[in-house]
Design a protein around this motif. Sequence first.
Motif, mmCIF file in Angstrom:
data_model
loop_
_atom_site.group_PDB
_atom_site.id
_atom_site.type_symbol
_atom_site.label_atom_id
_atom_site.label_comp_id
_atom_site.label_asym_id
_atom_site.label_seq_id
_atom_site.Cartn_x
_atom_site.Cartn_y
_atom_site.Cartn_z
ATOM 1 N N GLN A 1 0.824 -1.202 0.000
ATOM 2 C CA GLN A 1 0.000 0.000 0.000
ATOM 3 C C GLN A 1 0.857 1.250 0.000
ATOM 4 O O GLN A 1 1.948 1.288 0.556
ATOM 5 N N VAL A 2 0.362 2.272 -0.655
ATOM 6 C CA VAL A 2 1.023 3.570 -0.700
ATOM 7 C C VAL A 2 0.007 4.617 -0.275
ATOM 8 O O VAL A 2 -1.120 4.630 -0.761
ATOM 9 N N GLN A 3 0.410 5.484 0.635
ATOM 10 C CA GLN A 3 -0.459 6.577 1.054
ATOM 11 C C GLN A 3 0.092 7.877 0.472
ATOM 12 O O GLN A 3 1.309 8.127 0.510
ATOM 13 N N LEU A 4 -0.802 8.695 -0.046
ATOM 14 C CA LEU A 4 -0.418 9.953 -0.681
ATOM 15 C C LEU A 4 -1.182 11.100 -0.025
ATOM 16 O O LEU A 4 -2.405 11.020 0.123
ATOM 17 N N VAL A 5 -0.467 12.143 0.356
ATOM 18 C CA VAL A 5 -1.093 13.301 0.988
ATOM 19 C C VAL A 5 -0.641 14.567 0.271
ATOM 20 O O VAL A 5 0.554 14.897 0.293
ATOM 21 N N GLU A 6 -1.592 15.260 -0.336
ATOM 22 C CA GLU A 6 -1.289 16.491 -1.052
ATOM 23 C C GLU A 6 -1.375 17.697 -0.126
ATOM 24 O O GLU A 6 -2.108 17.685 0.862
ATOM 25 N N SER A 7 -0.645 18.743 -0.489
ATOM 26 C CA SER A 7 -0.706 20.009 0.225
ATOM 27 C C SER A 7 -0.257 21.116 -0.708
ATOM 28 O O SER A 7 0.248 20.845 -1.807
ATOM 29 N N GLY A 8 -0.432 22.366 -0.269
ATOM 30 C CA GLY A 8 0.074 23.485 -1.042
ATOM 31 C C GLY A 8 -0.969 24.240 -1.844
ATOM 32 O O GLY A 8 -0.660 25.278 -2.433
ATOM 33 N N GLY A 9 -2.184 23.745 -1.874
ATOM 34 C CA GLY A 9 -3.223 24.454 -2.610
ATOM 35 C C GLY A 9 -3.631 25.728 -1.893
ATOM 36 O O GLY A 9 -3.203 26.007 -0.763
ATOM 37 N N GLY A 10 -4.460 26.537 -2.559
ATOM 38 C CA GLY A 10 -4.920 27.766 -1.944
ATOM 39 C C GLY A 10 -5.650 28.642 -2.927
ATOM 40 O O GLY A 10 -5.950 28.235 -4.056
ATOM 41 N N VAL B 1 -5.479 32.029 -5.105
ATOM 42 C CA VAL B 1 -4.530 32.974 -5.690
ATOM 43 C C VAL B 1 -5.198 33.760 -6.796
ATOM 44 O O VAL B 1 -6.203 33.324 -7.359
ATOM 45 N N GLN B 2 -4.626 34.908 -7.103
ATOM 46 C CA GLN B 2 -5.122 35.701 -8.214
ATOM 47 C C GLN B 2 -4.558 35.176 -9.527
ATOM 48 O O GLN B 2 -3.499 34.528 -9.552
ATOM 49 N N ALA B 3 -5.243 35.462 -10.595
ATOM 50 C CA ALA B 3 -4.757 35.077 -11.915
ATOM 51 C C ALA B 3 -3.347 35.629 -12.116
ATOM 52 O O ALA B 3 -3.058 36.785 -11.758
ATOM 53 N N GLY B 4 -2.492 34.797 -12.679
ATOM 54 C CA GLY B 4 -1.107 35.173 -12.866
ATOM 55 C C GLY B 4 -0.196 34.750 -11.732
ATOM 56 O O GLY B 4 1.034 34.824 -11.850
ATOM 57 N N GLY B 5 -0.789 34.310 -10.645
ATOM 58 C CA GLY B 5 -0.011 33.905 -9.478
ATOM 59 C C GLY B 5 0.561 32.507 -9.602
ATOM 60 O O GLY B 5 0.381 31.822 -10.620
ATOM 61 N N SER B 6 1.245 32.081 -8.543
ATOM 62 C CA SER B 6 1.918 30.783 -8.529
ATOM 63 C C SER B 6 1.655 30.048 -7.226
ATOM 64 O O SER B 6 1.368 30.665 -6.198
ATOM 65 N N LEU B 7 1.780 28.745 -7.300
ATOM 66 C CA LEU B 7 1.703 27.879 -6.131
ATOM 67 C C LEU B 7 2.659 26.722 -6.343
ATOM 68 O O LEU B 7 3.010 26.401 -7.481
ATOM 69 N N ARG B 8 3.036 26.089 -5.247
ATOM 70 C CA ARG B 8 3.815 24.858 -5.324
ATOM 71 C C ARG B 8 3.061 23.768 -4.580
ATOM 72 O O ARG B 8 2.925 23.820 -3.355
ATOM 73 N N LEU B 9 2.561 22.811 -5.330
ATOM 74 C CA LEU B 9 1.843 21.697 -4.744
ATOM 75 C C LEU B 9 2.823 20.598 -4.377
ATOM 76 O O LEU B 9 3.791 20.356 -5.097
ATOM 77 N N SER B 10 2.549 19.933 -3.264
ATOM 78 C CA SER B 10 3.398 18.819 -2.820
ATOM 79 C C SER B 10 2.540 17.589 -2.585
ATOM 80 O O SER B 10 1.358 17.697 -2.256
ATOM 81 N N CYS B 11 3.170 16.434 -2.733
ATOM 82 C CA CYS B 11 2.492 15.171 -2.462
ATOM 83 C C CYS B 11 3.488 14.277 -1.737
ATOM 84 O O CYS B 11 4.476 13.832 -2.320
ATOM 85 N N ALA B 12 3.224 14.035 -0.465
ATOM 86 C CA ALA B 12 4.095 13.194 0.347
ATOM 87 C C ALA B 12 3.612 11.754 0.291
ATOM 88 O O ALA B 12 2.441 11.473 0.549
ATOM 89 N N ALA B 13 4.527 10.862 -0.051
ATOM 90 C CA ALA B 13 4.197 9.443 -0.157
ATOM 91 C C ALA B 13 4.747 8.682 1.041
ATOM 92 O O ALA B 13 5.849 8.960 1.512
ATOM 93 N N SER B 14 3.980 7.738 1.525
ATOM 94 C CA SER B 14 4.433 6.880 2.619
ATOM 95 C C SER B 14 3.928 5.470 2.370
ATOM 96 O O SER B 14 3.124 5.231 1.480
ATOM 97 N N GLY B 15 4.417 4.534 3.182
ATOM 98 C CA GLY B 15 4.061 3.148 2.965
ATOM 99 C C GLY B 15 5.104 2.491 2.091
ATOM 100 O O GLY B 15 6.283 2.779 2.199
ATOM 101 N N ARG B 16 4.689 1.626 1.210
ATOM 102 C CA ARG B 16 5.622 0.906 0.343
ATOM 103 C C ARG B 16 5.974 1.777 -0.855
ATOM 104 O O ARG B 16 5.612 1.501 -1.978
ATOM 105 N N THR B 17 6.695 2.856 -0.580
ATOM 106 C CA THR B 17 6.934 3.848 -1.615
ATOM 107 C C THR B 17 7.805 3.332 -2.754
ATOM 108 O O THR B 17 7.808 3.886 -3.829
ATOM 109 N N PHE B 18 8.552 2.247 -2.537
ATOM 110 C CA PHE B 18 9.370 1.757 -3.640
ATOM 111 C C PHE B 18 8.499 1.270 -4.781
ATOM 112 O O PHE B 18 8.954 1.101 -5.899
ATOM 113 N N MET B 19 7.220 1.073 -4.511
ATOM 114 C CA MET B 19 6.303 0.642 -5.543
ATOM 115 C C MET B 19 5.884 1.789 -6.458
ATOM 116 O O MET B 19 5.324 1.572 -7.512
#
Length: 124
Positions: A1-10, A12-30
């Motif tokens: 099993q692999v667990q995925l947790v996203e973050s970084g959303g929000g 923003v105004q048009a033209g802006g930027s964000l950095r989304l992240s996704c942390a993986a845990s569990g059997r990540t070698f898969m």
Amino acid sequence: QVQLVESGGGLVQAGGSLRLSCAASGRTFMSNTLAWFRQAPGKERGFVSAISWAAGRTSYADSVKGRFTISRDNAKNTLYLQVNSLKPEDTALYYCAADLRLDPSNISNDYTYWGQGTQVTVSS
């Protein structure tokens, strides 16, 4: 099993930027291939970008080419999506997905593991 947790959303105004992240845990070698998909209200989930294990292969939807950049840090088991020059039509719930496959795919059914999503809202 692999667990995925996203973050970084929000919000923003048009033209802006964000950095989304996704942390993986569990059997990540898969998790040989990781991807981002997004779903806007009333629309089907659509492909955004994907990256292979060695980061040698990437794929982008035409609508985000030149504005979004996918990357991964295998030591940290984390996937990233740098989103620049955001447009109102980029507003959606962004999902992280993982699969044992070797080659990036733009088909959601090709991915086995999914996160819960992080909301990106772009105001005009």
